[in-house]
Enzyme design. Structure first.
Site, PDB file in Angstrom:
ATOM      1  N   ASP A 130       0.879  -1.189  -0.045  1.00 48.40           N
ATOM      2  CA  ASP A 130      -0.242   0.347   0.278  1.00 48.40           C
ATOM      3  C   ASP A 130       1.338   1.289  -0.417  1.00 48.40           C
ATOM      4  O   ASP A 130       2.353   1.384   0.029  1.00 48.40           O
ATOM      5  CB  ASP A 130      -0.460  -0.296   0.917  1.00 48.40           C
ATOM      6  CG  ASP A 130      -1.994   1.087   1.185  1.00 48.40           C
ATOM      7  OD1 ASP A 130      -2.271   1.450  -0.416  1.00 48.40           O
ATOM      8  OD2 ASP A 130      -3.047   1.070   2.106  1.00 48.40           O
ATOM      9  N   GLU A 176       2.732   5.073  -3.879  1.00 47.85           N
ATOM     10  CA  GLU A 176       2.661   6.528  -5.102  1.00 47.85           C
ATOM     11  C   GLU A 176       3.831   6.425  -5.055  1.00 47.85           C
ATOM     12  O   GLU A 176       4.215   7.279  -7.183  1.00 47.85           O
ATOM     13  CB  GLU A 176       1.054   7.585  -5.073  1.00 47.85           C
ATOM     14  CG  GLU A 176      -0.475   6.290  -4.761  1.00 47.85           C
ATOM     15  CD  GLU A 176      -0.337   6.036  -4.019  1.00 47.85           C
ATOM     16  OE1 GLU A 176      -1.050   4.754  -4.052  1.00 47.85           O
ATOM     17  OE2 GLU A 176       0.411   6.130  -2.488  1.00 47.85           O
ATOM     18  N   ASP A 196      -9.623   3.576  -2.146  1.00 50.18           N
ATOM     19  CA  ASP A 196     -10.296   4.015  -0.923  1.00 50.18           C
ATOM     20  C   ASP A 196     -11.346   4.789  -1.315  1.00 50.18           C
ATOM     21  O   ASP A 196     -11.719   6.170  -1.394  1.00 50.18           O
ATOM     22  CB  ASP A 196      -9.491   5.196  -0.130  1.00 50.18           C
ATOM     23  CG  ASP A 196      -7.975   4.699   0.291  1.00 50.18           C
ATOM     24  OD1 ASP A 196      -8.078   2.622   0.519  1.00 50.18           O
ATOM     25  OD2 ASP A 196      -7.876   5.139   1.555  1.00 50.18           O
TER      26      ASP A 196
END
Length: 963
Positions: free
Chosen positions: A542, A545, A619
């Site tokens: 996770d 980015e 999300d």
């Protein structure tokens, strides 16, 4: 996973204090669009849009300043080389840009343009920066795996002072017409233009130039306010190389629909971006970002970037792949054109796109189709096909932030069994760690992770734990100490260790562009290092980015430095892929002699990430709109080459009402990646907690997914070998049916003929399914023959306890019908084969199966069968024509010798099957088995059930009525 505004009381006071501090530097739980740039706030996007506006305003008088030097043109062995001159001022001064156009055996073409001065490092960097002077040109080393062998058969068919023509591709039916002045390329198929570069004159490569203090430009001079030291959100980007963007207009003449360029919310068929009713005002943005509770129907950037666009019309699909890892914006406009201005008929619609990237070289691949399948296959040949997953990964995953202890995990596991709900994986989010140090366990709440893993393993189940790229900066902890001491982390603009804030507080980020960092990262996954993990432990990446709570746009400063001297701006969209890759390498072998398929979920991705695992859409919210948006998002991932995709079932933020959660499960069973997940502040919502009738309805939906796992796994195999989407939109399956080109709320599952349209709107108890062809369609559950008409909609009743699911005639669907607690418990169950008879009286299908864990399938250890119903005989043969007897069977293939076909169901069976027995023949033996025929009744099709068949699934066999 994203930030929370309150902290559960079970966490320690230290955690509460840390979270309070984090709130000072992180956004609240609702996306703030002003925290992320619009085009007018992104200097290079604003400049290139303005450039396009000038060109449009001048229209026919506009002249692109880029021209090919005639004498520089050469062509050899499938590659054209030349030099482009850019006129940079009224005095006629120029800059030189080397051009290479490559023609590949695969049928693709590649156009690359660099900057000569930068290639020669003949520039001066500001601020004493240590960044590389060249334009970034290494994206291909991370992304491309094949398909770039030059085509020596490509021919220069014409050359004069105006243009050069190259014929290439299969049968030389493709042609590239390169215009010299101004520079343009027209890609044609069978003589007709398909893709055009720079036909609107928007090609622009911002050349290097020294900074000259000129705060007030005179009339006619360039506005330099966004060239240097760009500011946003309290952060300043030092931009040591100044303006360096690259932009190009790409037109698709005669093509109204374009698809791809995920990840965004919105329709599958991309909207225009220059305003107007129903259109976007901003370009589609590709800049991987931690955007939580994201906005629906928006061109706003999300977590991943795949710069692959397809244009489609009846009879043709073409596309482009923009290989650039920097921030990228894409404008889309459409225009009507008619060959006869006096004609009252409908003119053709063309799509014009404008691609703009902050830095790097121009590097674009062109695909001339002509079918959607051709494009996905060729794109996969370039960037790789979907990894064959672990079999469990195709099943149901249960997750939340967070299961609070190993006892909690064991209890959830037991309760799934108590309620007879199958699942395969339970997930642990951030809080399993000791003080948010990855590769550790919280010593009080997860004191015995081995016993937890053993209980799961005893039921054939698995555990996934979170590992993020930020490493907590703490003295005395080995990973932090080693990361810093070995200089394996990302540096700041001064080439010193970069420090930012994320979940652990002060953190450093591993730089997975560094080969030594990958080797070090691999060691951390060894069972001997990451104690408490077992063979059934897998990984979730996770925040890659990367997400940085106190960074610009919640990410890393663009002038940070990576391995090789590249700035973060050059490689930003690749960052998630490199971290995903490092984890993949680490999970291949966690002890001596082990080699297994990893399972790794990633949030951030780029072209090529499909080779490494699965993704999810981030999300989302527990709202009907987010449920509805999930289908086009997942479909778009599939056609863009990354089909192992899904959305958080139930929505990550919030508490879904029970009807919404039920409908989401009924939709989620059609996501290739099927996982329920929720926020730490959301109420528990495991299916067994819903109460009746909801628990039973959800259970039946999950069981449907499990019964069809053989069909799903076969669809993954197809994606692995040729890039086919796992769930397929209508334009992909029926590319000549114009009414289906914009449909994005229904799908086919692989090549099974299963047509699903889940209910995704509140209060709806029926839906209209668009029927793409003249074939017969049956209801999956009742075998009712639907009264369908090609190109029309079929209204299907869908109360809360039902799923709109049709079977197209002409297919064979493999299933396993015995309910089990996990996929592993089904792996040696017998098969049911369901044949749906077409109007022509036939059916065909396939089954692929392997051990679902190892790479032995690469050495022939798999079963691949083709099933056919033709002329009253049902047959099974090896799909590849292999001599399966010549294959030395390993352990798994030996175990599969005991797996049989239990029964065959023929839906729409003709009266010739109305007998008491069926004759089964296989491997020189024959036997009879019972057969029950059911005549058509009150709209239900006639069908026959044959069983027990008893033929080995890995052997050739025939079944026919025993007349």
């Amino acid at each position: 996973m994203r930030h929370t505004t309150r902290v559960s009381c079970k966490w320690t006071a230290v955690f509460a204090l840390l979270s309070s501090l984090l709130l000072l530097v992180t956004p609240a739980v609702a996306v703030k669009e002003h925290d992320f740039k619009k085009c007018h706030q992104s200097g290079f996007c604003q400049r290139n849009r303005a450039y396009a506006d000038i060109a449009a305003a001048q229209s026919s008088t506009w002249a692109s300043p880029y021209n090919i030097i005639h004498d520089s043109v050469s062509f050899d062995n499938g590659q054209l080389k030349a030099t482009i001159l850019k006129t940079i001022n009224p005095n006629g001064d120029t800059e030189r840009f080397p051009l290479t156009i490559s023609f590949h055996k695969s049928g693709t073409a590649r156009v690359a343009v660099d900057e000569e001065k930068r290639q020669n490092k003949d520039i001066t960097l500001r601020h004493d920066s240590q960044a590389r002077k060249e334009r970034y040109n290494e994206a291909g080393s991370w992304v491309l795996v094949g398909g770039v062998e030059l085509d020596p058969e490509a021919k220069l068919s014409h050359q004069d002072e105006q243009q050069v023509n190259i014929n290439y591709g299969p049968g030389s039916k493709y042609e590239a017409v390169v215009r010299l002045s101004p520079f343009e390329v027209d890609f044609r198929r069978d003589g007709a233009s398909q893709v055009k570069f720079n036909d609107r004159g928007l090609f622009n490569m911002e050349h290097w130039r020294p900074k000259v203090d000129n705060p007030e430009p005179k009339e006619g001079e360039d506005d330099q306010s966004t060239w240097w030291d760009e500011k946003f959100g309290g952060n300043t980007d030092s931009k040591p190389r100044g303006p360096e963007s690259v932009a190009l207009d790409i037109s698709f003449p005669g093509y109204e629909h374009v698809y791809g360029i995920p990840e965004h919310t919105g329709s599958l068929s991309l909207k225009q971006t220059r305003g107007g009713e129903g259109n976007h005002e901003d370009p589609y943005r590709l800049f991987n970002s931690d955007v939580f509770e994201y906005v629906l129907d928006s061109p706003m950037t999300l977590y991943g970037a795949i710069p692959f666009m397809q244009a489609h019309r009846k009879g043709s699909t073409v596309g482009v792949f923009w290989l650039n890892a920097a921030e990228t914006w894409i404008d889309i406009i459409k225009s009507k054109d008619s060959t006869n201005p006096l004609s009252l008929g409908k003119g053709k619609t063309s799509t014009h796109t404008h691609w703009m990237s902050e830095s790097g070289i121009l590097d674009v691949f062109v695909f001339l189709g002509p079918t959607p399948r051709d494009l996905t296959t060729q794109y996969g040949e370039l960037t790789g096909y979907t990894a064959m997953p672990q079999e469990f990964a195709v099943a149901y995953h249960q997750c939340r932030w967070n299961y609070i202890s190993d006892d909690d995990v064991k209890d959830v596991d037991r309760r799934f069994d108590k309620f007879k709900i199958p699942y395969d994986v339970i997930w642990l989010d951030l809080e399993y760690t000791d003080d948010r140090k990855y590769f550790t366990w919280q010593p009080d709440m997860f004191a015995d992770p081995i016993s937890m893993g053993e209980q799961l393993a005893s039921h054939g189940r698995n555990l996934v734990v979170l590992i993020d790229p930020h490493i907590k900066k703490v003295d005395g902890w080995a990973p932090s100490k080693e990361l810093i001491a070995q200089k394996l982390a990302v540096n700041n603009k001064d080439n010193e260790l970069y420090e930012g804030w994320c979940w652990p507080g002060a953190s450093n980020w591993i730089d997975c562009f560094n080969p030594k960092a990958i080797e070090w990262w691999k060691t951390l996954f060894q069972y001997s290092s990451f104690k408490g993990t077992m063979e059934n432990t897998f990984i979730w990446n996770d925040m890659n980015e990367p997400s940085v709570f106190n960074g610009p746009e919640a990410s890393m400063p663009r002038d940070n430095m990576h391995f090789g001297g590249w700035e973060h701006r050059d490689i930003h969209n690749l960052n998630g892929l490199t971290f995903h890759n490092a984890t993949f390498q680490g999970m291949l072998s966690r002890k001596k002699g082990e080699l297994r398929r990893p399972f790794i979920l990633t949030r951030s991705f780029y072209s090529g990430s499909q080779r490494l695992g699965a993704m999810w859409t981030g999300d989302n919210q527990a709202e009907w709109g987010h449920l509805e948006a999930s289908l086009p998002m997942v479909l778009n991932q599939g056609i863009a080459g990354f089909p192992f995709a899904g959305a958080d079932v139930g929505g990550f933020f919030g508490n879904p009402e029970k009807d919404l959660l039920t409908r989401w499960y009924q939709t989620g069973i059609f996501y290739p990646f099927f996982r329920a997940h929720t926020h730490i502040d959301s109420r528990r919502r495991e299916p067994y907690l819903l109460g009746e009738p909801y628990t039973e309805i959800v259970t039946q939906a999950i069981r449907l997914r499990y019964a069809l796992l053989p069909a799903w796994y076969t669809a993954f195999y197809q994606a692995n070998v040729d890039g086919s989407p796992i769930v397929r939109p209508m334009f992909w399956t029926h590319p000549d049916e114009e009414a289906g080109f914009a449909i994005d709320d229904q799908l086919f599952v692989g090549s099974t003929g299963l047509l699903a349209k889940p209910i995704v709107q509140q209060g709806k108890e029926s839906t209209d399914i668009w029927i793409p062809d003249d074939e017969v369609y049956y209801d999956y559950f009742s075998y009712e023959v639907k009264k369908t008409q090609k190109g029309k909609h079929l209204t299907v009743a869908a109360p809360l306890d039902s799923i709109p699911l049709l079977m197209r005639g002409g297919h064979v669907i493999p299933r396993r019908d015995i309910p089990r607690r996990s996929a592993a418990m089904m792996r040696f169950d017998d098969y049911t084969l369901v044949a749906t008879v077409s109007k022509a009286g036939a059916a065909e299908g396939e089954l692929y199966v392997d051990d679902g864990d190892s790479f032995d399938y690469e050495h022939g250890q798999y079963i691949h069968r083709t099933f056919a119903l033709q002329d009253g005989v049902f047959t099974s043969t090896d799909a590849e024509g292999r001599d399966t007897k010549a294959i030395k069977a390993g352990t798994w293939l030996q175990q599969m010798e005991n797996v049989k076909v239990d029964k065959i169901v023929i839906v729409g069976a003709p009266a010739s099957w109305d007998t008491a027995e069926a004759l089964v023949q296989s491997e020189g033996e024959s036997w009879t088995t019972s057969m029950q025929y059911y005549k058509a009744d009150n709209g239900r099709a006639a069908f026959v059930t044959i069983g027990r068949v008893g033929a080995r699934i890995d052997h050739d066999f025939t079944v026919k009525p025993n007349l």
